[in-house]
Design a protein around this motif. Structure first.
Motif, PDB file in Angstrom:
ATOM      1  N   ILE A   1       0.837  -1.207   0.000  1.00 28.67           N
ATOM      2  CA  ILE A   1       0.000   0.000   0.000  1.00 28.67           C
ATOM      3  C   ILE A   1       0.869   1.253   0.000  1.00 28.67           C
ATOM      4  N   ALA A   2       1.926   1.242   0.841  1.00 33.54           N
ATOM      5  CA  ALA A   2       2.812   2.405   0.920  1.00 33.54           C
ATOM      6  C   ALA A   2       3.523   2.641  -0.403  1.00 33.54           C
ATOM      7  N   ARG A   3       3.997   1.576  -1.043  1.00 36.12           N
ATOM      8  CA  ARG A   3       4.686   1.713  -2.332  1.00 36.12           C
ATOM      9  C   ARG A   3       3.742   2.241  -3.405  1.00 36.12           C
ATOM     10  N   ASN A   4       2.496   1.790  -3.385  1.00 42.12           N
ATOM     11  CA  ASN A   4       1.507   2.307  -4.330  1.00 42.12           C
ATOM     12  C   ASN A   4       1.215   3.781  -4.085  1.00 42.12           C
ATOM     13  N   ALA A   5       1.145   4.159  -2.820  1.00 41.89           N
ATOM     14  CA  ALA A   5       0.782   5.535  -2.477  1.00 41.89           C
ATOM     15  C   ALA A   5       1.812   6.547  -2.957  1.00 41.89           C
ATOM     16  N   VAL A   6       3.093   6.142  -3.017  1.00 45.54           N
ATOM     17  CA  VAL A   6       4.141   7.077  -3.433  1.00 45.54           C
ATOM     18  C   VAL A   6       4.590   6.841  -4.872  1.00 45.54           C
ATOM     19  N   GLY A   7       3.911   5.935  -5.593  1.00 45.76           N
ATOM     20  CA  GLY A   7       4.194   5.744  -7.004  1.00 45.76           C
ATOM     21  C   GLY A   7       5.307   4.775  -7.338  1.00 45.76           C
ATOM     22  N   LEU A   8       5.784   3.999  -6.355  1.00 43.38           N
ATOM     23  CA  LEU A   8       6.827   3.013  -6.626  1.00 43.38           C
ATOM     24  C   LEU A   8       6.269   1.684  -7.100  1.00 43.38           C
ATOM     25  N   ASP A   9       4.971   1.504  -6.983  1.00 42.41           N
ATOM     26  CA  ASP A   9       4.333   0.257  -7.385  1.00 42.41           C
ATOM     27  C   ASP A   9       2.982   0.606  -7.987  1.00 42.41           C
ATOM     28  N   SER A  10       2.465  -0.251  -8.845  1.00 38.56           N
ATOM     29  CA  SER A  10       1.162   0.016  -9.474  1.00 38.56           C
ATOM     30  C   SER A  10       0.242  -1.190  -9.372  1.00 38.56           C
ATOM     31  N   SER A  11       0.463  -2.041  -8.358  1.00 37.88           N
ATOM     32  CA  SER A  11      -0.341  -3.253  -8.245  1.00 37.88           C
ATOM     33  C   SER A  11      -1.797  -2.953  -7.891  1.00 37.88           C
ATOM     34  N   LEU A  12      -2.048  -1.858  -7.173  1.00 34.49           N
ATOM     35  CA  LEU A  12      -3.421  -1.505  -6.822  1.00 34.49           C
ATOM     36  C   LEU A  12      -4.120  -0.730  -7.925  1.00 34.49           C
ATOM     37  N   ASN A  13      -3.358  -0.098  -8.783  1.00 36.00           N
ATOM     38  CA  ASN A  13      -3.943   0.669  -9.880  1.00 36.00           C
ATOM     39  C   ASN A  13      -2.968   0.634 -11.052  1.00 36.00           C
ATOM     40  N   PRO A  14      -3.065  -0.403 -11.892  1.00 36.42           N
ATOM     41  CA  PRO A  14      -2.081  -0.581 -12.967  1.00 36.42           C
ATOM     42  C   PRO A  14      -1.892   0.631 -13.866  1.00 36.42           C
ATOM     43  N   ALA A  15      -2.894   1.497 -13.973  1.00 34.49           N
ATOM     44  CA  ALA A  15      -2.762   2.671 -14.838  1.00 34.49           C
ATOM     45  C   ALA A  15      -1.644   3.598 -14.376  1.00 34.49           C
ATOM     46  N   VAL A  16      -1.245   3.509 -13.116  1.00 37.19           N
ATOM     47  CA  VAL A  16      -0.250   4.423 -12.567  1.00 37.19           C
ATOM     48  C   VAL A  16       1.149   4.153 -13.132  1.00 37.19           C
ATOM     49  N   TRP A  17       1.353   3.029 -13.795  1.00 38.84           N
ATOM     50  CA  TRP A  17       2.687   2.734 -14.329  1.00 38.84           C
ATOM     51  C   TRP A  17       3.175   3.826 -15.264  1.00 38.84           C
ATOM     52  N   THR A  18       2.258   4.543 -15.884  1.00 36.23           N
ATOM     53  CA  THR A  18       2.661   5.576 -16.834  1.00 36.23           C
ATOM     54  C   THR A  18       3.382   6.732 -16.151  1.00 36.23           C
ATOM     55  N   ILE A  19       3.127   6.953 -14.862  1.00 36.99           N
ATOM     56  CA  ILE A  19       3.801   8.040 -14.151  1.00 36.99           C
ATOM     57  C   ILE A  19       5.310   7.829 -14.190  1.00 36.99           C
ATOM     58  N   TYR A  20       5.720   6.576 -13.999  1.00 31.72           N
ATOM     59  CA  TYR A  20       7.150   6.266 -14.026  1.00 31.72           C
ATOM     60  C   TYR A  20       7.747   6.610 -15.384  1.00 31.72           C
ATOM     61  N   VAL A  21       7.040   6.269 -16.438  1.00 37.42           N
ATOM     62  CA  VAL A  21       7.529   6.567 -17.784  1.00 37.42           C
ATOM     63  C   VAL A  21       7.676   8.074 -17.969  1.00 37.42           C
ATOM     64  N   GLU A  22       6.706   8.832 -17.502  1.00 33.91           N
ATOM     65  CA  GLU A  22       6.748  10.285 -17.686  1.00 33.91           C
ATOM     66  C   GLU A  22       7.839  10.933 -16.839  1.00 33.91           C
TER      67      GLU A  22
END
Length: 220
Positions: free
Chosen positions: A38-59
């Motif tokens: 949960i903590a990793r998802n909240a700060v953008g290091l993981d996208s397991s809870l919301n796969p769409a967030v992976w794009t943030i890393y790319v940007e």
């Protein structure tokens, strides 16, 4: 988006297979997330809870590299050469840490902003049947390339190139053509500001609706 998805996973989604789901969908949300996840998802290091967030890393990665992209698109010849190299990197499937194959899109964006006026003007000044045919083909590629070329592979490298080329044509026409005033209208600018937030919410909403409908759907 992360907090809402966490609530859905803990309170609504159930572990185990769902017969009505496709194999792609059935792999998501099958276990309760731990505190670290949960903590990793909240700060953008993981996208397991919301796969769409992976794009943030790319940007973020593209933002770090953008000074180099800006320098490498300083002249038209250099921009074309850089775009060709980036396209070849994508075509050969190079995808370093999830963003390698998408750098061509950022290079194309920089090239449009700096050197796209001529392309946009030629497109706009083309006879209406030609211009509309080109735009219609670009939209068709944008909307259908993945389904027609590689429906079982998420963003195949060749699809990335085709979609990127189609988007380049459309963006050049909108940015430098007759639609420039419309594209910069307050309404569309506001929708643009909202669009990424809506995008981040679409995945949990999609799965909430899928779980609600699953009991009423009989798998073939």
């Amino acid at each position: 988006a992360t907090a809402g998805t966490m609530v859905l996973v803990l309170a609504w989604f159930e572990p185990g297979s769902t017969p009505a789901f496709t194999g792609w969908a059935d792999g998501y949300y099958r276990s309760a997330p731990g505190t670290v996840e949960i903590a990793r998802n909240a700060v953008g290091l993981d996208s397991s809870l919301n796969p769409a967030v992976w794009t943030i890393y790319v940007e973020i990665a593209a933002s770090v590299l953008f000074p180099a992209i800006f320098i490498l698109t300083a002249t038209r010849g250099l921009a074309v050469a850089t775009l060709v190299v980036a396209a070849l990197v994508t075509a050969f499937g190079t995808n370093f840490m999830g963003f390698g194959q998408y750098m061509v899109c950022f290079v194309a964006g920089a090239a449009i902003a700096r050197h796209g006026a001529g392309l946009g003007r030629r497109l706009v000044e083309a006879p209406a049947p030609v211009r509309l045919s080109i735009l219609a083909l670009a939209w068709a590629v944008l909307l259908g390339a993945e389904r027609l070329y590689a429906p079982t592979v998420h963003m195949h490298p060749h699809v990335v190139l085709a979609v990127g080329a189609a988007a380049t044509i459309i963006v050049a026409h909108v940015y430098f053509g007759r639609s420039e005033r419309l594209a910069r209208s307050p309404t569309l600018l506001r929708l643009g500001e909202w669009s990424y937030g809506i995008y981040l919410l679409h995945f949990p909403v999609l799965f909430a609706l899928a779980h609600a409908a699953a009991p009423f759907v009989v798998a073939p």
